[in-house]
Write an enzyme that holds these catalytic residues in place. Sequence first.
Site: not given
Ligand code: GRF
Length: 195
Positions: A90, A109, A173
Amino acid sequence: MIRVAILISGGGSNMVRLVESMVDDHPARPVLVASNDARATGLDKAARMGVPTAAIDHRPYGKDRTGFEAELLKPILAVKPDILCLAGFMRVLTPEFVERFAGRMLNIHPSLLPKYPGLHTHRRAIEAGDTEAGCTVHEVTPVLDDGPILGQARVPVEPGDTPDELAARVLVQEHRLYPAVLRRFAEGKREPVFL
Ligand code: GRF
């Protein structure tokens, strides 16, 4: 063997699927899972799966992205990755960082890019009255959420969906798409996957 480093910020559910996929005749193996947050529960999951981990807290660096990235680069360069996968990572990376991995850095994304780059993608799709949503794996370029699309998966937006309900449907997905795209990418294939 192709070496894959994965960057996470939280639960790492996409990272888990990627690590689980890199077995048997898969041409790649995970060599590092790194996070910008030492509390990321994905780090424990990676360690339990036998993948080396690293955590570089971005907070002490404030707005000094370059300083944070200089630290983050150390464990990454130490494992000499061929491919870098952002998976629920993030932090926005500087163009300089991205250029280091040009052509070998992927991100997932949670929208059907080019629609809804940035945050709050599910709320935006619902508010726009979209009947379809989904996720995209793309090559990372200096422009946020903008690189060549390597794969997409679609889901219906159901009447009355909340953002969380849509996010959960999309996440299923994501867990199918990312491993499929990574394998093809590791095999040198670039034509996009549509699930
Ligand atoms: C997911 O929705 C991904 O698309 C976004 O972060 C969310 C959590 O991802 N980038 P994760 O469970 O930490 O892989």
